[in-house]
Design a protein around this motif. Structure first.
Motif, PDB file in Angstrom:
ATOM      1  N   MET A   1     -13.577 122.572  39.963  1.00  0.00           N
ATOM      2  CA  MET A   1     -14.262 121.535  39.186  1.00  0.00           C
ATOM      3  C   MET A   1     -13.226 120.469  38.865  1.00  0.00           C
ATOM      4  SD  MET A   1     -14.935 119.909  36.237  1.00  0.00           S
ATOM      5  CE  MET A   1     -15.775 118.426  36.743  1.00  0.00           C
TER       6      MET A   1
ATOM      7  N   ASP B   1     -17.544 124.906  28.215  1.00  0.00           N
ATOM      8  CA  ASP B   1     -18.252 125.015  29.498  1.00  0.00           C
ATOM      9  C   ASP B   1     -17.586 126.054  30.399  1.00  0.00           C
ATOM     10  OD1 ASP B   1     -16.102 123.157  29.756  1.00  0.00           O
ATOM     11  OD2 ASP B   1     -16.974 122.371  31.593  1.00  0.00           O
ATOM     12  N   ASP B   2     -16.263 126.234  30.257  1.00  0.00           N
ATOM     13  CA  ASP B   2     -15.607 127.351  30.964  1.00  0.00           C
ATOM     14  C   ASP B   2     -16.225 128.676  30.521  1.00  0.00           C
ATOM     15  OD1 ASP B   2     -13.456 125.165  30.348  1.00  0.00           O
ATOM     16  OD2 ASP B   2     -12.582 126.279  32.027  1.00  0.00           O
TER      17      ASP B   2
ATOM     18  N   LEU C   1     -11.330 126.059  37.213  1.00  0.00           N
ATOM     19  CA  LEU C   1     -12.118 125.303  36.227  1.00  0.00           C
ATOM     20  C   LEU C   1     -11.251 124.497  35.270  1.00  0.00           C
ATOM     21  CD1 LEU C   1     -14.700 128.113  35.295  1.00  0.00           C
ATOM     22  CD2 LEU C   1     -14.904 126.334  37.058  1.00  0.00           C
TER      23      LEU C   1
ATOM     24  N   TYR D   1     -20.467 121.072  33.476  1.00  0.00           N
ATOM     25  CA  TYR D   1     -19.378 120.866  34.452  1.00  0.00           C
ATOM     26  C   TYR D   1     -18.981 122.190  35.135  1.00  0.00           C
ATOM     27  CZ  TYR D   1     -18.760 116.716  31.445  1.00  0.00           C
ATOM     28  OH  TYR D   1     -18.953 115.581  30.707  1.00  0.00           O
ATOM     29  N   ASP D   2     -18.277 123.033  34.392  1.00  0.00           N
ATOM     30  CA  ASP D   2     -17.761 124.268  35.000  1.00  0.00           C
ATOM     31  C   ASP D   2     -18.886 125.217  35.462  1.00  0.00           C
ATOM     32  OD1 ASP D   2     -15.252 123.250  34.582  1.00  0.00           O
ATOM     33  OD2 ASP D   2     -14.846 124.418  32.783  1.00  0.00           O
TER      34      ASP D   2
ATOM     35  N   ASP E   1      -9.444 127.243  31.536  1.00  0.00           N
ATOM     36  CA  ASP E   1      -8.831 126.781  30.275  1.00  0.00           C
ATOM     37  C   ASP E   1      -9.894 126.756  29.174  1.00  0.00           C
ATOM     38  OD1 ASP E   1     -10.276 124.667  31.471  1.00  0.00           O
ATOM     39  OD2 ASP E   1      -8.968 123.118  30.619  1.00  0.00           O
TER      40      ASP E   1
ATOM     41  N   GLU F   1     -10.935 111.927  35.883  1.00  0.00           N
ATOM     42  CA  GLU F   1     -11.607 113.070  35.251  1.00  0.00           C
ATOM     43  C   GLU F   1     -10.541 113.954  34.580  1.00  0.00           C
ATOM     44  OE1 GLU F   1     -12.545 117.177  34.961  1.00  0.00           O
ATOM     45  OE2 GLU F   1     -11.225 116.380  36.528  1.00  0.00           O
ATOM     46  N   PHE F   2     -10.930 114.703  33.559  1.00  0.00           N
ATOM     47  CA  PHE F   2      -9.986 115.440  32.710  1.00  0.00           C
ATOM     48  C   PHE F   2      -9.087 116.420  33.478  1.00  0.00           C
ATOM     49  CE2 PHE F   2      -8.781 119.038  30.063  1.00  0.00           C
ATOM     50  CZ  PHE F   2      -8.171 118.409  28.992  1.00  0.00           C
ATOM     51  N   ASN F   3      -9.639 117.293  34.295  1.00  0.00           N
ATOM     52  CA  ASN F   3      -8.819 118.328  34.953  1.00  0.00           C
ATOM     53  C   ASN F   3      -7.773 117.706  35.878  1.00  0.00           C
ATOM     54  OD1 ASN F   3     -10.165 120.408  33.688  1.00  0.00           O
ATOM     55  ND2 ASN F   3     -11.568 120.796  35.405  1.00  0.00           N
TER      56      ASN F   3
ATOM     57  N   LEU G   1     -17.387 114.878  38.868  1.00  0.00           N
ATOM     58  CA  LEU G   1     -18.269 114.464  37.765  1.00  0.00           C
ATOM     59  C   LEU G   1     -19.614 113.938  38.249  1.00  0.00           C
ATOM     60  CD1 LEU G   1     -15.879 112.654  35.258  1.00  0.00           C
ATOM     61  CD2 LEU G   1     -16.955 114.898  34.997  1.00  0.00           C
TER      62      LEU G   1
ATOM     63  N   ASN H   1     -13.966 110.512  32.910  1.00  0.00           N
ATOM     64  CA  ASN H   1     -14.309 110.826  31.521  1.00  0.00           C
ATOM     65  C   ASN H   1     -13.081 110.816  30.603  1.00  0.00           C
ATOM     66  OD1 ASN H   1     -13.171 113.174  32.480  1.00  0.00           O
ATOM     67  ND2 ASN H   1     -14.870 114.523  31.903  1.00  0.00           N
TER      68      ASN H   1
ATOM     69  N   ASN I   1      -7.834 122.156  28.190  1.00  0.00           N
ATOM     70  CA  ASN I   1      -8.644 121.872  26.996  1.00  0.00           C
ATOM     71  C   ASN I   1      -7.887 122.257  25.720  1.00  0.00           C
ATOM     72  OD1 ASN I   1     -11.000 120.950  28.329  1.00  0.00           O
ATOM     73  ND2 ASN I   1     -11.575 123.071  28.799  1.00  0.00           N
TER      74      ASN I   1
ATOM     75  N   HIS J   1     -14.167 120.138  22.600  1.00  0.00           N
ATOM     76  CA  HIS J   1     -14.442 121.585  22.638  1.00  0.00           C
ATOM     77  C   HIS J   1     -14.316 122.272  21.277  1.00  0.00           C
ATOM     78  CE1 HIS J   1     -14.634 121.904  27.066  1.00  0.00           C
ATOM     79  NE2 HIS J   1     -13.782 120.909  27.031  1.00  0.00           N
TER      80      HIS J   1
HETATM   81  C1  BDR Z   1     -13.656 119.393  32.816  1.00  0.00           C
HETATM   82  O1  BDR Z   1     -12.767 119.137  31.735  1.00  0.00           O
HETATM   83  C2  BDR Z   1     -12.895 120.118  30.752  1.00  0.00           C
HETATM   84  O2  BDR Z   1     -13.010 119.553  29.482  1.00  0.00           O
HETATM   85  C3  BDR Z   1     -14.096 120.951  31.086  1.00  0.00           C
HETATM   86  O3  BDR Z   1     -13.874 122.299  30.737  1.00  0.00           O
HETATM   87  C4  BDR Z   1     -14.243 120.769  32.589  1.00  0.00           C
HETATM   88  O4  BDR Z   1     -13.477 121.733  33.286  1.00  0.00           O
HETATM   89  C5  BDR Z   1     -14.686 118.282  32.874  1.00  0.00           C
HETATM   90  O5  BDR Z   1     -14.052 117.048  33.081  1.00  0.00           O
END
Ligand code: BDR
Ligand code: CA
Length: 306
Positions: free
Chosen positions: A150, A15-16, A124, A236-237, A11, A165-167, A190, A159, A40, A83
Protein backbone atom coordinates in the motif's frame (compact mmCIF):
# COMPACT_ATOMS: atom_id res chain seq x y z
CA UNK A 1 -7.25 -25.52 -1.10
CA UNK A 2 -4.05 -24.66 0.78
CA UNK A 3 -4.34 -21.46 2.83
CA UNK A 4 -2.62 -18.29 1.61
CA UNK A 5 0.54 -17.89 3.71
CA UNK A 6 0.70 -14.24 4.57
CA UNK A 7 3.38 -12.06 6.15
CA UNK A 8 2.25 -8.52 7.00
CA UNK A 9 4.77 -5.69 7.37
CA UNK A 10 2.91 -2.99 9.25
CA UNK A 11 2.87 0.24 11.32
CA UNK A 12 -0.49 -0.04 13.15
CA UNK A 13 -2.35 2.34 12.57
CA UNK A 14 -6.15 2.07 12.55
CA UNK A 15 -6.42 0.89 8.94
CA UNK A 16 -3.47 -1.48 9.43
CA UNK A 17 -5.35 -2.97 12.39
CA UNK A 18 -8.48 -3.53 10.30
CA UNK A 19 -6.41 -5.17 7.54
CA UNK A 20 -4.71 -7.47 10.09
CA UNK A 21 -8.11 -8.42 11.55
CA UNK A 22 -9.43 -9.24 8.06
CA UNK A 23 -6.48 -11.59 7.53
CA UNK A 24 -6.95 -13.21 10.94
CA UNK A 25 -10.65 -13.70 10.28
CA UNK A 26 -10.16 -15.39 6.93
CA UNK A 27 -10.41 -19.19 6.94
CA UNK A 28 -8.30 -19.18 3.77
CA UNK A 29 -5.32 -17.35 5.29
CA UNK A 30 -2.50 -18.48 7.52
CA UNK A 31 -0.77 -15.42 9.01
CA UNK A 32 2.89 -16.44 9.30
CA UNK A 33 3.86 -13.35 11.23
CA UNK A 34 3.81 -9.59 11.52
CA UNK A 35 6.88 -7.42 11.06
CA UNK A 36 6.73 -3.87 12.32
CA UNK A 37 8.12 -0.59 11.08
CA UNK A 38 7.97 3.01 12.26
CA UNK A 39 5.53 5.19 10.34
CA UNK A 40 2.15 6.08 11.78
CA UNK A 41 3.80 5.69 15.19
CA UNK A 42 7.30 4.82 16.43
CA UNK A 43 8.55 1.30 15.74
CA UNK A 44 8.32 0.57 19.46
CA UNK A 45 4.68 1.67 19.53
CA UNK A 46 3.88 -0.15 16.26
CA UNK A 47 5.33 -3.32 17.78
CA UNK A 48 3.32 -2.91 20.98
CA UNK A 49 0.19 -2.27 18.90
CA UNK A 50 0.81 -5.34 16.71
CA UNK A 51 1.18 -7.54 19.81
CA UNK A 52 -1.90 -5.94 21.41
CA UNK A 53 -4.05 -6.49 18.31
CA UNK A 54 -3.04 -10.15 18.13
CA UNK A 55 -3.75 -10.60 21.86
CA UNK A 56 -7.16 -8.89 21.60
CA UNK A 57 -7.92 -11.15 18.62
CA UNK A 58 -6.90 -14.26 20.58
CA UNK A 59 -3.93 -14.91 18.28
CA UNK A 60 -0.86 -14.29 20.42
CA UNK A 61 0.57 -17.47 18.89
CA UNK A 62 1.46 -15.46 15.75
CA UNK A 63 5.05 -14.16 15.87
CA UNK A 64 5.86 -10.45 15.74
CA UNK A 65 9.32 -9.22 14.69
CA UNK A 66 10.37 -5.63 15.32
CA UNK A 67 11.74 -3.66 12.40
CA UNK A 68 13.15 -0.28 11.49
CA UNK A 69 12.81 2.65 13.85
CA UNK A 70 14.31 5.10 11.34
CA UNK A 71 13.97 5.41 7.57
CA UNK A 72 17.04 5.07 5.35
CA UNK A 73 17.31 8.86 5.34
CA UNK A 74 16.04 11.42 7.88
CA UNK A 75 13.38 10.53 10.45
CA UNK A 76 9.80 9.32 10.37
CA UNK A 77 7.10 11.93 10.97
CA UNK A 78 4.39 10.12 12.89
CA UNK A 79 0.69 10.62 12.31
CA UNK A 80 -1.07 10.99 15.72
CA UNK A 81 -3.56 13.50 14.32
CA UNK A 82 -4.96 10.81 11.99
CA UNK A 83 -4.61 7.57 13.98
CA UNK A 84 -4.80 8.91 17.54
CA UNK A 85 -1.88 9.61 19.89
CA UNK A 86 -1.07 5.93 20.38
CA UNK A 87 -1.78 4.84 16.82
CA UNK A 88 -5.04 3.01 17.46
CA UNK A 89 -8.47 4.48 18.08
CA UNK A 90 -9.01 2.07 20.98
CA UNK A 91 -7.03 1.54 24.11
CA UNK A 92 -6.14 -2.17 23.99
CA UNK A 93 -4.78 -4.02 27.05
CA UNK A 94 -1.00 -4.17 27.35
CA UNK A 95 0.25 -7.27 25.53
CA UNK A 96 1.67 -10.09 27.62
CA UNK A 97 3.54 -11.68 24.74
CA UNK A 98 6.84 -10.36 23.38
CA UNK A 99 8.51 -10.20 19.99
CA UNK A 100 10.61 -13.01 18.57
CA UNK A 101 14.35 -12.64 19.04
CA UNK A 102 15.20 -11.97 15.41
CA UNK A 103 14.53 -8.59 13.86
CA UNK A 104 12.13 -7.98 10.98
CA UNK A 105 14.70 -8.39 8.18
CA UNK A 106 15.94 -11.75 9.48
CA UNK A 107 12.36 -12.89 10.15
CA UNK A 108 11.28 -11.98 6.60
CA UNK A 109 14.30 -13.77 5.19
CA UNK A 110 13.60 -16.91 7.24
CA UNK A 111 9.91 -17.04 6.31
CA UNK A 112 10.38 -16.32 2.61
CA UNK A 113 13.15 -18.86 2.17
CA UNK A 114 11.39 -21.50 4.28
CA UNK A 115 8.17 -21.14 2.26
CA UNK A 116 9.80 -21.16 -1.21
CA UNK A 117 7.35 -19.62 -3.67
CA UNK A 118 4.50 -19.82 -1.17
CA UNK A 119 4.55 -16.72 1.03
CA UNK A 120 2.67 -13.56 0.15
CA UNK A 121 4.15 -10.35 1.57
CA UNK A 122 1.76 -7.46 2.21
CA UNK A 123 3.55 -4.22 3.14
CA UNK A 124 1.29 -1.65 4.81
CA UNK A 125 3.83 0.90 6.07
CA UNK A 126 7.01 2.64 4.94
CA UNK A 127 9.19 0.28 2.88
CA UNK A 128 12.29 0.45 5.13
CA UNK A 129 12.28 -3.23 6.20
CA UNK A 130 11.60 -4.42 2.66
CA UNK A 131 14.42 -2.29 1.20
CA UNK A 132 16.80 -3.51 3.88
CA UNK A 133 15.87 -7.08 3.07
CA UNK A 134 16.60 -6.45 -0.62
CA UNK A 135 19.90 -4.86 0.32
CA UNK A 136 21.05 -7.43 2.86
CA UNK A 137 19.51 -10.63 1.42
CA UNK A 138 18.81 -9.91 -2.27
CA UNK A 139 17.46 -13.35 -3.11
CA UNK A 140 14.79 -13.53 -0.41
CA UNK A 141 12.07 -11.45 -2.05
CA UNK A 142 12.42 -13.42 -5.28
CA UNK A 143 11.01 -16.35 -3.29
CA UNK A 144 7.75 -14.55 -2.52
CA UNK A 145 4.63 -15.76 -4.27
CA UNK A 146 3.35 -12.20 -4.42
CA UNK A 147 4.28 -8.78 -3.01
CA UNK A 148 1.52 -6.23 -2.43
CA UNK A 149 2.37 -2.76 -1.16
CA UNK A 150 0.00 0.00 0.00
CA UNK A 151 1.58 3.25 -1.06
CA UNK A 152 1.97 5.99 -3.62
CA UNK A 153 -0.13 8.59 -5.36
CA UNK A 154 0.63 7.89 -8.99
CA UNK A 155 -1.93 9.84 -10.97
CA UNK A 156 -3.71 11.57 -8.12
CA UNK A 157 -3.00 14.06 -5.32
CA UNK A 158 -1.03 12.87 -2.29
CA UNK A 159 -2.16 12.92 1.33
CA UNK A 160 1.00 14.36 2.94
CA UNK A 161 2.04 16.82 0.26
CA UNK A 162 0.24 17.61 -3.00
CA UNK A 163 2.41 14.96 -4.67
CA UNK A 164 3.22 12.32 -2.05
CA UNK A 165 1.46 9.59 -0.12
CA UNK A 166 2.35 8.90 3.54
CA UNK A 167 4.09 5.49 3.30
CA UNK A 168 6.30 6.49 0.37
CA UNK A 169 6.93 9.99 1.77
CA UNK A 170 8.07 8.40 5.05
CA UNK A 171 10.98 6.62 3.34
CA UNK A 172 11.35 7.50 -0.35
CA UNK A 173 14.88 6.06 -0.50
CA UNK A 174 13.55 2.67 0.56
CA UNK A 175 10.61 2.99 -1.84
CA UNK A 176 12.95 3.73 -4.74
CA UNK A 177 15.05 0.65 -3.93
CA UNK A 178 11.97 -1.56 -3.78
CA UNK A 179 10.08 -0.13 -6.76
CA UNK A 180 13.13 -0.15 -9.05
CA UNK A 181 14.11 -3.69 -8.09
CA UNK A 182 12.35 -5.30 -11.05
CA UNK A 183 10.34 -7.48 -8.66
CA UNK A 184 6.69 -7.98 -9.68
CA UNK A 185 5.13 -5.70 -7.06
CA UNK A 186 1.49 -4.67 -6.88
CA UNK A 187 1.33 -1.06 -5.67
CA UNK A 188 -2.09 -0.21 -4.27
CA UNK A 189 -1.99 3.57 -4.40
CA UNK A 190 -4.28 6.32 -3.13
CA UNK A 191 -6.24 6.51 -6.39
CA UNK A 192 -7.32 2.90 -5.85
CA UNK A 193 -7.91 3.26 -2.10
CA UNK A 194 -10.04 6.38 -2.43
CA UNK A 195 -12.61 4.31 -4.32
CA UNK A 196 -13.47 2.32 -1.18
CA UNK A 197 -14.73 4.37 1.74
CA UNK A 198 -17.49 4.35 4.29
CA UNK A 199 -19.44 7.36 5.55
CA UNK A 200 -19.71 8.11 9.29
CA UNK A 201 -23.39 7.25 9.52
CA UNK A 202 -22.90 3.91 7.74
CA UNK A 203 -19.89 3.03 9.89
CA UNK A 204 -21.71 3.87 13.12
CA UNK A 205 -24.56 1.53 12.12
CA UNK A 206 -22.26 -1.51 11.77
CA UNK A 207 -22.18 -4.46 14.12
CA UNK A 208 -20.51 -7.87 14.23
CA UNK A 209 -20.75 -10.88 16.49
CA UNK A 210 -17.50 -12.31 15.17
CA UNK A 211 -14.72 -11.54 17.72
CA UNK A 212 -12.30 -10.14 15.16
CA UNK A 213 -15.13 -8.44 13.28
CA UNK A 214 -16.30 -6.77 16.51
CA UNK A 215 -12.80 -5.48 17.16
CA UNK A 216 -12.55 -4.09 13.63
CA UNK A 217 -15.93 -2.35 13.99
CA UNK A 218 -14.85 -0.87 17.35
CA UNK A 219 -11.61 0.33 15.76
CA UNK A 220 -13.49 1.94 12.84
CA UNK A 221 -16.14 3.58 15.03
CA UNK A 222 -13.41 4.72 17.46
CA UNK A 223 -11.66 6.47 14.56
CA UNK A 224 -14.81 8.50 13.82
CA UNK A 225 -15.16 9.33 17.54
CA UNK A 226 -11.61 10.72 17.67
CA UNK A 227 -12.71 13.69 15.58
CA UNK A 228 -16.38 14.71 15.21
CA UNK A 229 -15.77 16.47 11.88
CA UNK A 230 -14.65 13.26 10.14
CA UNK A 231 -17.09 12.29 7.41
CA UNK A 232 -15.56 9.26 5.71
CA UNK A 233 -13.00 6.51 6.30
CA UNK A 234 -10.99 5.32 3.32
CA UNK A 235 -9.90 1.68 3.44
CA UNK A 236 -6.20 2.09 2.49
CA UNK A 237 -4.48 -0.93 4.04
CA UNK A 238 -7.61 -3.13 3.97
CA UNK A 239 -7.79 -2.69 0.18
CA UNK A 240 -4.16 -3.80 -0.20
CA UNK A 241 -4.94 -6.85 1.93
CA UNK A 242 -8.09 -7.56 -0.09
CA UNK A 243 -6.18 -7.33 -3.39
CA UNK A 244 -3.56 -9.75 -2.01
CA UNK A 245 -6.37 -12.24 -1.34
CA UNK A 246 -8.48 -11.53 -4.43
CA UNK A 247 -6.44 -9.80 -7.17
CA UNK A 248 -9.51 -9.60 -9.45
CA UNK A 249 -10.98 -6.92 -7.14
CA UNK A 250 -9.28 -4.34 -9.37
CA UNK A 251 -8.38 -3.89 -13.01
CA UNK A 252 -4.66 -3.21 -13.41
CA UNK A 253 -2.03 -1.71 -15.69
CA UNK A 254 1.71 -2.42 -15.78
CA UNK A 255 4.00 0.55 -15.25
CA UNK A 256 7.46 1.69 -14.25
CA UNK A 257 7.66 4.27 -11.50
CA UNK A 258 10.15 6.85 -10.29
CA UNK A 259 10.20 8.00 -6.69
CA UNK A 260 11.02 11.67 -5.99
CA UNK A 261 14.25 11.89 -3.97
CA UNK A 262 15.02 15.59 -4.23
CA UNK A 263 14.24 17.26 -0.96
CA UNK A 264 11.68 19.60 -2.46
CA UNK A 265 7.96 19.44 -3.08
CA UNK A 266 8.42 16.21 -5.04
CA UNK A 267 10.00 14.31 -2.10
CA UNK A 268 8.28 10.92 -2.06
CA UNK A 269 6.23 11.54 -5.21
CA UNK A 270 5.52 8.48 -7.36
CA UNK A 271 5.40 9.21 -11.08
CA UNK A 272 5.12 6.95 -14.10
CA UNK A 273 8.43 6.79 -15.92
CA UNK A 274 7.21 4.87 -18.94
CA UNK A 275 5.84 1.45 -19.40
CA UNK A 276 4.85 -1.20 -19.61
CA UNK A 277 6.99 -2.14 -16.62
CA UNK A 278 7.10 -4.64 -13.78
CA UNK A 279 4.84 -2.82 -11.34
CA UNK A 280 1.17 -3.72 -11.26
CA UNK A 281 -0.97 -0.67 -10.55
CA UNK A 282 -4.64 -1.22 -9.70
CA UNK A 283 -6.97 1.13 -11.57
CA UNK A 284 -10.71 0.52 -11.19
CA UNK A 285 -11.73 -1.16 -7.97
CA UNK A 286 -14.80 -3.38 -7.88
CA UNK A 287 -16.34 -1.73 -4.82
CA UNK A 288 -19.12 -4.28 -4.47
CA UNK A 289 -16.59 -7.10 -4.42
CA UNK A 290 -14.37 -5.34 -1.87
CA UNK A 291 -17.28 -4.63 0.47
CA UNK A 292 -18.67 -8.10 0.12
CA UNK A 293 -15.25 -9.56 1.08
CA UNK A 294 -15.09 -7.17 4.06
CA UNK A 295 -18.63 -8.10 5.08
CA UNK A 296 -17.97 -11.82 4.75
CA UNK A 297 -14.62 -11.89 6.58
CA UNK A 298 -15.67 -9.66 9.48
CA UNK A 299 -19.28 -10.97 9.52
CA UNK A 300 -20.53 -7.39 9.39
CA UNK A 301 -24.16 -6.64 10.09
CA UNK A 302 -25.81 -3.47 8.77
CA UNK A 303 -23.44 -2.79 5.86
CA UNK A 304 -25.48 -0.84 3.34
CA UNK A 305 -22.80 -0.10 0.70
CA UNK A 306 -23.16 -2.25 -2.39
C1 BDR B 1 -1.14 4.90 4.50
O1 BDR B 1 -0.57 5.74 5.50
C2 BDR B 1 -0.95 5.32 6.77
O2 BDR B 1 -1.41 6.38 7.55
C3 BDR B 1 -2.01 4.27 6.61
O3 BDR B 1 -1.89 3.28 7.60
C4 BDR B 1 -1.75 3.72 5.22
O4 BDR B 1 -0.82 2.65 5.27
C5 BDR B 1 -2.12 5.71 3.68
O5 BDR B 1 -1.46 6.78 3.06
CA1 CA C 1 -0.21 1.54 7.35
Amino acid sequence: MDPVRLIIDTDPGVDDAIAILMALASPDVQVMGLTTVGGNVSAARATRNALAILQAAGRSDIPVAKGASQPLRDRYSYSPQFHGPEGLSLSLPEPESVTVAEGAVQFLYDQLTRELGEAVLVALGPLTNVARLLWERPIALEQAKNIVVMGGAVNCPGNVTPAAEFNIHSDPVAAEIVLSSGLPITLVDLAACRQVWIAREQAMALDSKHPQGRLAVDMLQGWFRLEPSRERFEFYDPLALAIALEPAIATVVKVDLDVGLDENELWGATAESGGPGEITLPMTVDRARFFSLLERLLELEGLEIK
